[in-house]
Design a protein around this motif. Structure first.
Motif, mmCIF file in Angstrom:
data_model
loop_
_atom_site.group_PDB
_atom_site.id
_atom_site.type_symbol
_atom_site.label_atom_id
_atom_site.label_comp_id
_atom_site.label_asym_id
_atom_site.label_seq_id
_atom_site.Cartn_x
_atom_site.Cartn_y
_atom_site.Cartn_z
ATOM 1 N N ARG A 1 15.494 81.326 -51.791
ATOM 2 C CA ARG A 1 15.671 81.372 -53.244
ATOM 3 C C ARG A 1 14.412 80.894 -53.969
ATOM 4 O O ARG A 1 13.900 79.810 -53.707
ATOM 5 C CB ARG A 1 16.863 80.531 -53.665
ATOM 6 N N GLY A 2 13.910 81.737 -54.847
ATOM 7 C CA GLY A 2 12.773 81.359 -55.672
ATOM 8 C C GLY A 2 11.409 81.493 -55.024
ATOM 9 O O GLY A 2 10.399 81.319 -55.684
ATOM 10 N N LYS A 3 11.358 81.794 -53.742
ATOM 11 C CA LYS A 3 10.069 81.997 -53.091
ATOM 12 C C LYS A 3 9.449 83.277 -53.645
ATOM 13 O O LYS A 3 10.141 84.256 -53.900
ATOM 14 C CB LYS A 3 10.224 82.125 -51.576
ATOM 15 N N VAL A 4 8.147 83.284 -53.840
ATOM 16 C CA VAL A 4 7.461 84.447 -54.397
ATOM 17 C C VAL A 4 6.853 85.259 -53.265
ATOM 18 O O VAL A 4 6.091 84.734 -52.447
ATOM 19 C CB VAL A 4 6.360 84.030 -55.394
ATOM 20 N N ILE A 5 7.201 86.541 -53.238
ATOM 21 C CA ILE A 5 6.669 87.474 -52.243
ATOM 22 C C ILE A 5 5.771 88.464 -52.975
ATOM 23 O O ILE A 5 6.207 89.148 -53.899
ATOM 24 C CB ILE A 5 7.806 88.234 -51.518
ATOM 25 N N LEU A 6 4.526 88.542 -52.541
ATOM 26 C CA LEU A 6 3.566 89.475 -53.120
ATOM 27 C C LEU A 6 3.349 90.629 -52.162
ATOM 28 O O LEU A 6 3.057 90.423 -50.987
ATOM 29 C CB LEU A 6 2.222 88.774 -53.372
ATOM 30 N N THR B 1 9.851 98.868 -49.858
ATOM 31 C CA THR B 1 10.764 98.255 -48.896
ATOM 32 C C THR B 1 10.663 96.739 -48.896
ATOM 33 O O THR B 1 11.675 96.039 -48.922
ATOM 34 C CB THR B 1 10.506 98.801 -47.482
ATOM 35 N N THR B 2 9.459 96.209 -48.888
ATOM 36 C CA THR B 2 9.275 94.755 -48.882
ATOM 37 C C THR B 2 9.870 94.129 -50.130
ATOM 38 O O THR B 2 10.563 93.103 -50.062
ATOM 39 C CB THR B 2 7.772 94.394 -48.803
ATOM 40 N N VAL B 3 9.633 94.744 -51.275
ATOM 41 C CA VAL B 3 10.112 94.211 -52.547
ATOM 42 C C VAL B 3 11.642 94.196 -52.585
ATOM 43 O O VAL B 3 12.252 93.195 -52.964
ATOM 44 C CB VAL B 3 9.527 95.041 -53.713
ATOM 45 N N VAL B 4 12.266 95.281 -52.177
ATOM 46 C CA VAL B 4 13.731 95.362 -52.210
ATOM 47 C C VAL B 4 14.355 94.353 -51.252
ATOM 48 O O VAL B 4 15.297 93.643 -51.610
ATOM 49 C CB VAL B 4 14.209 96.801 -51.891
ATOM 50 N N PHE C 1 5.485 108.665 -48.072
ATOM 51 C CA PHE C 1 4.878 109.201 -46.858
ATOM 52 C C PHE C 1 5.048 108.313 -45.643
ATOM 53 O O PHE C 1 5.095 108.808 -44.533
ATOM 54 C CB PHE C 1 3.397 109.477 -47.131
ATOM 55 N N ALA C 2 5.115 107.043 -45.808
ATOM 56 C CA ALA C 2 5.235 106.121 -44.671
ATOM 57 C C ALA C 2 6.479 105.256 -44.850
ATOM 58 O O ALA C 2 6.397 104.043 -44.900
ATOM 59 C CB ALA C 2 3.984 105.261 -44.562
ATOM 60 N N ARG C 3 7.607 105.887 -44.953
ATOM 61 C CA ARG C 3 8.862 105.163 -45.166
ATOM 62 C C ARG C 3 9.102 104.196 -44.006
ATOM 63 O O ARG C 3 8.961 104.562 -42.855
ATOM 64 C CB ARG C 3 9.999 106.169 -45.260
ATOM 65 N N ARG C 4 9.422 102.960 -44.312
ATOM 66 C CA ARG C 4 9.630 101.922 -43.307
ATOM 67 C C ARG C 4 11.107 101.527 -43.237
ATOM 68 O O ARG C 4 11.821 101.573 -44.223
ATOM 69 C CB ARG C 4 8.815 100.674 -43.646
ATOM 70 N N ALA C 5 11.533 101.119 -42.068
ATOM 71 C CA ALA C 5 12.915 100.671 -41.882
ATOM 72 C C ALA C 5 13.091 99.298 -42.529
ATOM 73 O O ALA C 5 12.327 98.370 -42.270
ATOM 74 C CB ALA C 5 13.251 100.604 -40.401
ATOM 75 N N SER C 6 14.095 99.164 -43.373
ATOM 76 C CA SER C 6 14.298 97.921 -44.117
ATOM 77 C C SER C 6 14.664 96.750 -43.213
ATOM 78 O O SER C 6 14.320 95.605 -43.516
ATOM 79 C CB SER C 6 15.358 98.114 -45.198
ATOM 80 N N CYS C 7 15.347 97.013 -42.084
ATOM 81 C CA CYS C 7 15.740 95.907 -41.207
ATOM 82 C C CYS C 7 14.525 95.189 -40.624
ATOM 83 O O CYS C 7 14.550 93.973 -40.423
ATOM 84 C CB CYS C 7 16.676 96.385 -40.103
ATOM 85 N N ILE C 8 13.437 95.901 -40.401
ATOM 86 C CA ILE C 8 12.225 95.275 -39.887
ATOM 87 C C ILE C 8 11.663 94.316 -40.931
ATOM 88 O O ILE C 8 11.309 93.173 -40.627
ATOM 89 C CB ILE C 8 11.174 96.333 -39.503
ATOM 90 N N PHE C 9 11.600 94.753 -42.175
ATOM 91 C CA PHE C 9 11.056 93.908 -43.224
ATOM 92 C C PHE C 9 11.953 92.708 -43.498
ATOM 93 O O PHE C 9 11.470 91.618 -43.782
ATOM 94 C CB PHE C 9 10.820 94.725 -44.499
#
Length: 107
Positions: free
Chosen positions: A73-78, A86-89, A35-43
């Protein structure tokens, strides 16, 4: 230590990238309706800004290969409300480790 996002975030340049991206087809993000698709370039820009040191030119880093980058590399994103992912990808593309959580089983 200050981060790039605190000093000079390239809002105008990122906005220019959003228009064609929002009109294009991105299969990895279109696997299901969200429902709230975000642009990947922003993330990608936000993640780079948060992970890179102050003084780093985010737009110069934007298209680089970050698989062996010590800043990413290796930084953890929650992402505790990952939704469409989008954030995860984008974090995975930068070589980060990710944790994505959502109550919706589709997400």
């Amino acid at each position: 230590m200050k981060r790039a996002i605190e000093e000079d975030f390239p809002i105008v340049e990122i906005n220019r990238l959003v228009v064609p991206e929002r009109n294009g087809f991105k299969p990895i993000y279109q696997m299901h309706k969200w429902f709230a698709r975000r642009a990947s370039c922003i993330f990608r820009a936000i993640l780079l800004g948060a992970l890179k040191r102050a003084g780093t030119n985010i737009m110069e880093e934007f298209y680089k290969d970050h698989s062996n980058d010590p800043d990413t590399r290796g930084k953890v994103i929650l992402d505790p409300f990952m939704g469409g992912g989008t954030t995860v990808v984008e974090a995975l593309r930068l070589g980060c480790k990710v944790i994505g959580i959502d109550l919706n089983p589709v997400a």
